[in-house]
Scaffold this motif. Structure first.
Motif, mmCIF file in Angstrom:
data_model
loop_
_atom_site.group_PDB
_atom_site.id
_atom_site.type_symbol
_atom_site.label_atom_id
_atom_site.label_comp_id
_atom_site.label_asym_id
_atom_site.label_seq_id
_atom_site.Cartn_x
_atom_site.Cartn_y
_atom_site.Cartn_z
ATOM 1 N N SER A 105 3.067 -5.681 -2.012
ATOM 2 C CA SER A 105 2.068 -4.884 -3.015
ATOM 3 C C SER A 105 2.340 -3.615 -2.966
ATOM 4 C CB SER A 105 0.608 -5.307 -2.615
ATOM 5 O OG SER A 105 0.337 -6.600 -2.950
ATOM 6 N N ILE A 106 2.518 -2.904 -1.723
ATOM 7 C CA ILE A 106 2.496 -1.397 -1.552
ATOM 8 C C ILE A 106 4.031 -1.025 -2.329
ATOM 9 C CG2 ILE A 106 2.783 0.353 0.102
ATOM 10 C CD1 ILE A 106 0.226 -0.878 -0.076
ATOM 11 N N THR A 107 5.154 -2.041 -2.134
ATOM 12 C CA THR A 107 6.239 -1.643 -3.088
ATOM 13 C C THR A 107 6.016 -1.538 -4.528
ATOM 14 O OG1 THR A 107 7.466 -2.944 -1.506
ATOM 15 C CG2 THR A 107 8.631 -2.620 -3.712
ATOM 16 N N CYS A 108 5.100 -2.554 -5.161
ATOM 17 C CA CYS A 108 4.563 -2.260 -6.475
ATOM 18 C C CYS A 108 3.964 -1.043 -6.782
ATOM 19 C CB CYS A 108 3.694 -3.539 -7.107
ATOM 20 S SG CYS A 108 4.509 -4.987 -6.806
ATOM 21 N N LEU A 109 2.941 -0.849 -5.845
ATOM 22 C CA LEU A 109 1.943 0.618 -6.323
ATOM 23 C C LEU A 109 2.829 1.630 -6.181
ATOM 24 C CD1 LEU A 109 -1.150 -0.668 -4.374
ATOM 25 C CD2 LEU A 109 -0.699 -0.671 -6.712
ATOM 26 N N SER A 110 4.040 1.543 -5.302
ATOM 27 C CA SER A 110 5.101 2.827 -5.136
ATOM 28 C C SER A 110 5.486 3.002 -6.409
ATOM 29 C CB SER A 110 5.740 2.689 -4.015
ATOM 30 O OG SER A 110 5.040 2.494 -2.695
ATOM 31 N N ILE A 111 5.874 1.935 -6.986
ATOM 32 C CA ILE A 111 7.006 2.200 -8.033
ATOM 33 C C ILE A 111 5.784 2.825 -9.337
ATOM 34 C CG2 ILE A 111 7.900 0.912 -10.195
ATOM 35 C CD1 ILE A 111 8.916 -1.336 -7.838
ATOM 36 N N LEU A 112 4.684 2.531 -9.357
ATOM 37 C CA LEU A 112 3.908 2.976 -10.282
ATOM 38 C C LEU A 112 2.961 4.419 -9.813
ATOM 39 C CD1 LEU A 112 1.813 0.005 -11.954
ATOM 40 C CD2 LEU A 112 3.224 1.623 -13.173
ATOM 41 N N ARG A 113 3.608 4.852 -8.646
ATOM 42 C CA ARG A 113 3.037 6.025 -7.883
ATOM 43 C C ARG A 113 1.337 5.853 -7.818
ATOM 44 N NH1 ARG A 113 5.767 10.875 -9.439
ATOM 45 N NH2 ARG A 113 3.557 11.716 -8.772
ATOM 46 N N LEU A 114 0.861 4.686 -7.489
ATOM 47 C CA LEU A 114 -0.445 4.473 -7.258
ATOM 48 C C LEU A 114 -0.980 4.134 -5.792
ATOM 49 C CD1 LEU A 114 -1.498 2.478 -10.723
ATOM 50 C CD2 LEU A 114 -2.126 4.811 -9.891
ATOM 51 N N VAL A 115 -0.092 4.490 -4.860
ATOM 52 C CA VAL A 115 -0.464 4.153 -3.532
ATOM 53 C C VAL A 115 -1.749 4.717 -3.298
ATOM 54 C CG1 VAL A 115 0.345 4.436 -1.257
ATOM 55 C CG2 VAL A 115 1.990 4.093 -3.191
ATOM 56 N N PRO A 116 -2.658 4.041 -2.441
ATOM 57 C CA PRO A 116 -3.808 4.585 -2.351
ATOM 58 C C PRO A 116 -3.852 5.700 -1.503
ATOM 59 C CG PRO A 116 -3.832 2.218 -1.524
ATOM 60 C CD PRO A 116 -2.421 2.734 -2.299
ATOM 61 N N GLN A 117 -4.361 6.952 -1.967
ATOM 62 C CA GLN A 117 -4.460 8.215 -1.427
ATOM 63 C C GLN A 117 -5.575 8.216 -0.563
ATOM 64 O OE1 GLN A 117 -2.407 10.473 -1.853
ATOM 65 N NE2 GLN A 117 -1.323 9.902 -3.837
ATOM 66 N N PRO A 118 -5.991 9.509 0.324
ATOM 67 C CA PRO A 118 -4.883 9.987 0.662
ATOM 68 C C PRO A 118 -4.032 9.720 1.877
ATOM 69 C CG PRO A 118 -6.876 10.756 1.609
ATOM 70 C CD PRO A 118 -7.233 9.638 0.891
ATOM 71 N N ALA A 119 -4.494 8.432 2.329
ATOM 72 C CA ALA A 119 -3.767 7.719 3.742
ATOM 73 C C ALA A 119 -2.315 7.481 3.326
ATOM 74 C CB ALA A 119 -4.498 6.813 4.214
ATOM 75 N N GLY A 120 -2.193 6.751 2.099
ATOM 76 C CA GLY A 120 -0.798 6.318 1.680
ATOM 77 C C GLY A 120 0.269 7.508 1.221
ATOM 78 N N ARG A 121 1.372 7.584 1.528
ATOM 79 C CA ARG A 121 2.304 8.435 1.046
ATOM 80 C C ARG A 121 3.637 7.767 0.886
ATOM 81 N NH1 ARG A 121 2.971 13.450 4.422
ATOM 82 N NH2 ARG A 121 0.918 12.840 5.152
ATOM 83 N N ILE A 122 4.327 8.111 -0.209
ATOM 84 C CA ILE A 122 5.828 7.840 -0.259
ATOM 85 C C ILE A 122 6.503 8.895 0.418
ATOM 86 C CG2 ILE A 122 7.618 7.414 -1.905
ATOM 87 C CD1 ILE A 122 5.536 6.704 -4.001
ATOM 88 N N VAL A 123 7.000 8.332 1.525
ATOM 89 C CA VAL A 123 7.818 9.463 2.492
ATOM 90 C C VAL A 123 9.351 9.776 1.920
ATOM 91 C CG1 VAL A 123 8.562 9.521 4.859
ATOM 92 C CG2 VAL A 123 6.396 8.416 4.285
ATOM 93 N N SER A 124 9.786 8.804 1.548
ATOM 94 C CA SER A 124 11.272 9.179 0.919
ATOM 95 C C SER A 124 11.845 8.191 0.187
ATOM 96 C CB SER A 124 12.301 9.538 2.296
ATOM 97 O OG SER A 124 12.608 8.490 3.114
ATOM 98 N N GLY A 125 12.838 8.369 -0.343
ATOM 99 C CA GLY A 125 13.717 7.187 -1.402
ATOM 100 C C GLY A 125 13.785 7.716 -2.628
ATOM 101 N N LYS A 126 14.113 6.903 -3.428
ATOM 102 C CA LYS A 126 14.287 7.044 -4.694
ATOM 103 C C LYS A 126 14.005 5.865 -5.704
ATOM 104 C CE LYS A 126 18.188 10.515 -5.442
ATOM 105 N NZ LYS A 126 18.402 10.854 -3.987
ATOM 106 N N ILE A 127 13.109 6.170 -6.721
ATOM 107 C CA ILE A 127 12.968 5.193 -7.994
ATOM 108 C C ILE A 127 13.156 5.375 -9.073
ATOM 109 C CG2 ILE A 127 11.051 3.715 -8.743
ATOM 110 C CD1 ILE A 127 9.405 4.540 -6.318
#
Lengths: 326, 305
Positions: free
Chosen positions: A50-72
């Motif tokens: 699920s977090i992979t999906c939310l990362s694609i939409l850039r909707l990872v729960p803030q402020p705890a979650g962060r996309i640290v690196s990578g490319k989409i």
């Protein structure tokens, strides 16, 4: 590779910074989806799907979650370079999502008509008969019976299956190029599940959408996807065409999952079970995350994480057993 | 819905009847009015005459019957102190209270909901922190003390605002804020926590994934769901404000029902006390009914059976 690449995720890492430590929910995930292709993303609960999906939409729960690196990369552009307004314009229009819980994903205090028409209003359409027609049309496409009379209904007046179909209607309303469905059938009855999956496939074919289908049910993947990626502890351990992975699973985890599938016609009284528990994502085992549960572990498995290695018959898996030098 | 409203109205009437009995008996327990009204040198016979005039020589149940019979005709007796019909004295003051409490109530809801929502959606920022401090202060200080301090700062030291009386907005600012601060604080806290729950829900994720701008996600999808506990609290706060008006009206010398009732109690002006408390209780019961019916508008899942 006749079709163009629609989405390519490269080495995506999404971490959660909590008081108890860093939770590596997604830890170096790479995959791609071509236009009109359906990719299944399968794995146990808490493997980071699920977090992979939310990362694609850039909707990872803030402020705890962060996309640290990578490319989409989506249609050639890196989504991680986009600002919030650009992302907002992309959501729903280019990339749409169907959430897990149909009972909770519609807003309980607004009518169905209101919530579906919102999608069209975002496209700049003004209210009125034009929008109403479009709403009825899209609801009929997802087979809501006598949609016109139900626009003033509230979600609690809809059944679970109807609510999920309404969510699907909202998702396809603006003809997105990519549809992400996060366990869309988990909370539906088995018969409704099947109906819904068929509908999903139908919509995908009609609109030539890419589909990223998240599930823990390998049966669903087999039915509706072209390729499948198996996730374990925040990483993809095996990826390949559905046929290849099912007929010839390579990674010991995939093999165990296939063994655990109940098969028709066999009379075994016991289900196969993978020993142990999925690891704690804030305290992963050294080397390969699967090694404590792996029936075939080697010495090196405790030391180093295995690289993704191409497999005969297509696809990749990350297991030291595939490496000839070991 | 209509049946529910009807039933609640009937229940309200029963409540009003019980309240009226309690007020009626309590005012009569507080001492002999006749002695108070009579001049200090009045003879026993003169005092007895006053009792007969006011009907105080009759048994209490009979007096109550007369009270109810007249009240139904809109006659709450004559104010002993002002020697005018109690209802006229009351109506003069009623709008003063409505102005004060109404302003305080609207300010509490608007500010409380606004600050609570901003606080919830900007968790941990300076806005959230100062909002929390503002709420803490509001809930720890009694309204009358806040009133006195505001007078000290804004009227005595800065000379910006008047200390007392009722004459336009400048007179309204200090009393309504000293009343509202506590309510703002509680409404803000409830909005904040309710909003935080709501913002974690699936339909908010859905609203975002549809491509809605954040202000629609918060103010349309979030707030309406978060308002349900806030409305329940608002009803309670309104009752608190009406009760608090008694004190604040005295601090600011505001001509309202609260100060009128307090004066009437000191003067043993029991027709006026009865009329005043009676009016306030009807007002409160009606407001409670309105609040309950409001739930149905906010949340369609609530049905009235």
């Amino acid at each position: 590779m006749a079709e163009k690449c629609l989405l390519s995720v490269e080495d995506l890492k999404t971490y959660f910074y909590t008081k108890a430590g860093v939770v590596k929910a997604v830890d170096g995930v790479s995959f791609n989806i071509r236009e009109g292709e359906a990719l299944g993303l399968a794995g146990e609960s808490g493997s980071g799907k699920s977090i992979t999906c939310l990362s694609i939409l850039r909707l990872v729960p803030q402020p705890a979650g962060r996309i640290v690196s990578g490319k989409i990369r989506f249609q050639g552009e890196d989504l991680l370079d986009k600002d919030n307004v650009e992302m907002m314009k992309l959501r729903g229009k280019k990339i749409a999502m169907i959430l897990q819980d149909p009972l909770m994903s519609l807003n309980p205090v607004y009518t169905i008509g209101n919530q579906v028409s919102e999608a069209f209003k975002l496209d700049g359409l003004k209210g009125g008969i034009g929008i109403k027609q479009k709403v009825v049309e899209v609801l009929s496409r997802v087979k809501i019976p006598s949609a016109e009379r139900r626009l003033k209904d509230y979600p609690f007046q809809f059944s679970g299956g109807m609510r999920q179909r309404t969510a699907a209607a909202i998702a396809i309303a603006r003809n997105p190029s990519l549809l992400i469905a996060d366990e869309p059938t988990t909370s539906l009855d088995v018969t409704i599940q099947d109906q819904f999956l068929r509908l999903l496939k139908e919509m995908q074919k009609q609109n030539h959408m890419g589909l990223l289908l998240i599930t823990h049910d390998l049966g669903i993947v087999a039915e509706s996807c072209d390729r499948v990626a198996i996730m374990y502890a925040g990483k993809i351990v095996e990826i390949g065409t559905v046929r290849r992975v099912y007929e010839n699973p390579t990674h010991p985890y995939t093999q165990a999952l296939m063994k655990a599938l109940p098969k028709l016609g066999t009379r075994s009284k016991k289900f196969y079970q993978i020993i142990g528990e999925p690891p704690d994502l804030s305290d992963l085992p050294s080397g390969c995350s699967f090694h404590p549960r792996c029936p075939k572990q080697l010495y090196i498995c405790k030391e180093k994480y295995p690289p993704l290695t191409p497999i005969e018959g297509g696809g990749y898996a990350s297991c030291w057993l595939l490496n000839e030098r070991v | 819905m209509r049946r529910y409203a009807l039933r609640r109205t009937l229940l309200g009437i029963i409540t009003v009847v019980i309240v009226s009995m309690i007020i009626f008996i309590a005012t009569r327990l507080s001492g002999d009015v006749a002695i108070l009204i009579a001049p200090p040198d009045a003879s026993d016979a003169e005092i007895q005459e006053i009792r007969v005039q006011l009907g105080l020589n009759k048994p209490i149940p009979y007096q109550y019957y007369v009270f109810v019979r007249n009240a139904l005709k809109g006659d709450f007796g004559r104010s002993i102190r002002y020697n005018r019909p109690a209802i006229d004295v009351l109506l003069d003051r009623f709008f003063g209270t409505v102005e004060l409490v109404g302003t305080a109530f609207i300010v509490s809801i608007v500010t409380g909901v606004l600050l609570g929502t901003l606080s919830a959606t900007r968790r941990g920022t300076w806005l959230d922190q100062s909002g929390k401090l503002f709420a803490l202060l509001g809930q720890s200080m009694p309204g009358f003390w806040v009133g006195i301090m505001l007078i000290l700062v804004f009227s005595v030291n800065l000379g910006l605002l008047p200390t007392s009386g009722r004459d336009g907005i400048s007179h309204l600012l200090l009393p309504s804020f000293s009343m509202a601060w506590y309510s703002i604080a509680s409404i803000m806290r409830v909005t904040r926590s309710s909003m935080m729950d709501v913002m974690d829900s699936e339909y908010i994720k859905m609203a975002r994934s549809k491509g809605n701008p954040e202000y629609i996600v918060i103010w349309k999808h979030g707030l309406k769901n978060a308002l349900i506990p806030v409305i329940a609290l608002a009803g309670v706060q309104l009752a608190n404000l009406l009760g608090g008006a008694v004190i604040i009206e005295n601090v600011f010398n505001w001509p309202g029902l609260g100060s009128m009732i307090v004066d009437a109690i000191y003067a043993r002006d029991y027709p006026l006390v009865q009329a005043g408390v009676f009016f306030i209780s009807i007002f409160l019961i009606a407001l409670n009914l309105i609040v309950d019916l409001l739930f149905g508008f906010i949340d369609p899942r609530i049905t009235y059976e």
